[in-house]
Design an enzyme around this catalytic site. Sequence first.
Site, mmCIF file in Angstrom:
data_model
loop_
_atom_site.group_PDB
_atom_site.id
_atom_site.type_symbol
_atom_site.label_atom_id
_atom_site.label_comp_id
_atom_site.label_asym_id
_atom_site.label_seq_id
_atom_site.Cartn_x
_atom_site.Cartn_y
_atom_site.Cartn_z
ATOM 1 N N ARG A 118 45.504 39.409 42.215
ATOM 2 C CA ARG A 118 44.400 38.987 43.087
ATOM 3 C C ARG A 118 44.288 39.858 44.321
ATOM 4 N NH1 ARG A 118 39.588 36.163 43.223
ATOM 5 N NH2 ARG A 118 39.268 35.193 45.256
ATOM 6 N N LEU B 152 34.334 31.037 35.318
ATOM 7 C CA LEU B 152 33.029 31.387 34.761
ATOM 8 C C LEU B 152 32.921 32.873 34.442
ATOM 9 C CD1 LEU B 152 30.569 29.262 36.927
ATOM 10 C CD2 LEU B 152 31.317 28.838 34.578
ATOM 11 N N GLU B 153 33.687 33.706 35.141
ATOM 12 C CA GLU B 153 33.589 35.144 34.895
ATOM 13 C C GLU B 153 33.974 35.509 33.467
ATOM 14 O OE1 GLU B 153 35.902 36.537 38.214
ATOM 15 O OE2 GLU B 153 34.117 36.949 39.405
ATOM 16 N N ASN C 52 37.870 31.826 39.557
ATOM 17 C CA ASN C 52 36.591 31.584 38.878
ATOM 18 C C ASN C 52 36.688 31.760 37.362
ATOM 19 O OD1 ASN C 52 33.942 31.234 38.217
ATOM 20 N ND2 ASN C 52 33.160 32.940 39.435
ATOM 21 N N MET D 210 40.027 47.514 42.918
ATOM 22 C CA MET D 210 39.185 46.369 43.233
ATOM 23 C C MET D 210 37.827 46.508 42.560
ATOM 24 S SD MET D 210 41.146 44.494 44.987
ATOM 25 C CE MET D 210 39.935 43.258 45.483
ATOM 26 N N GLY D 211 37.221 45.368 42.214
ATOM 27 C CA GLY D 211 35.853 45.357 41.721
ATOM 28 C C GLY D 211 35.692 45.653 40.247
ATOM 29 N N GLU E 123 33.917 34.347 47.784
ATOM 30 C CA GLU E 123 32.725 33.885 48.484
ATOM 31 C C GLU E 123 31.627 34.950 48.501
ATOM 32 O OE1 GLU E 123 36.206 31.541 49.679
ATOM 33 O OE2 GLU E 123 35.817 33.690 49.634
#
Length: 436
Positions: free
Chosen positions: A284, A352-353, A350, A324-325, A77
Amino acid sequence: MFAADKNGYKPTFIEDVCRWIYSSILTLLIPFAFLQLMLRSKTRNKDYNHRRFERFGFVATPAKSGGYLFHCVSVGEVVAASCLIKRIIEDEPEAQITITTTTPTGSARVRAIFGDKVHHFYLPYDLHMAMAGMLKRVKPKAVLITEVELWPNLIHACWKREIPVMVINARMTDRSARRYKKIGKLFNPMLEKLNHICAQGERDFKNYAWLGVPSNKLTLTNNIKFDQVASLSGEKQHFLGLEHSIKPILVAGSTHEPEETTILDAVQRLWTLCPSTRVVIVPRHPERFDVVAKILEKRGLSFVRSSQVSDVADDINIVLLDEMGKLNQAYSVATFAFVGGSIADRGGHNALEPAAFSIPIMMGPHTYNNPVICGYLQERGALSIVEDAQQIADKLSAWLSDPDNRSKAGKAGRDVLDENSGALETTLTCIKQYLQ
């Protein structure tokens, strides 16, 4: 200022009773929630532990009032809302932006994207006093909830203070809609107090309409993730030196149990045909980094953890991305991708990434979190649905033996991304109609 009762809505006696029962139950749970926070303090993120009392409404006051409050549950989000937040910062540089999350990973992503440009804290539990106290400190001119998390006391507290509440990039699965229909006495009054819902897809639009949201409060904006991901350049980024590798690379992103073992089963089968194939596994949740490391150790597989190396030796074919990231950096060097939460029944993350980097994509059968996105990608040949290790191995083998088809599938994904942008502008238009 927008008046929340302009349309003549008044709470009914039944609504007041339902909300009282709901609040009473939550109040009774306070001691247990507090006890859980204390007991889990040794295993939770240290930053979360230091700030755990924010969950009870003890939040810091921002530098300025009268800005925007975005609630983003976790990483997905935060990322989805980031392009809208950046646009508001650009258009209104003096406006205070406050972002709340409920998870440490979401909090970390807020800091990674925005640094100190925004005010951030963990959203309090949905207790009347906690939410009222939070709003008293922040004094937002609008509250924007990203995707799906609707809390009755938060929305009621905003309604009483005439603060517009909008749901952006709103999701509503068929299963959730049926559940909300069953508790209509509590859910419907909450919908009445929402000022606008920006639905991310046709399914979500129809489900909110079925639940009773009037047409003047409901807009099909399409998914803002198209705009967020479209901003990525699609070029290779630096990632452990793999941007220079000539070996094929599979990135398994946002994985859940048992997807890591499924991917490893598939890759070990593929190695009999193409032993040079590399795999980057990206769990995740950070609490599973060590769990996945133990799975690799138990299989006797050589691997490196990304946090411990600056580049990957040529004889290492497995990377555990335990930071992370950095998922998009990994996707940028990938030859193909698997998007997790889709063999595990989590609705799929997602897709789309990886599409932004023009690489073909695999997902399991559980894609209900983003059905429109996955439908578009699948129709265009960018996304293949796989159900087990053998199907993953077969698909990888087919792409390796036919580079032209692989390239065509990757380009189709980027085309879907570019052709469906535009939700950002539509969402901004919806927001502005409720503000002076």
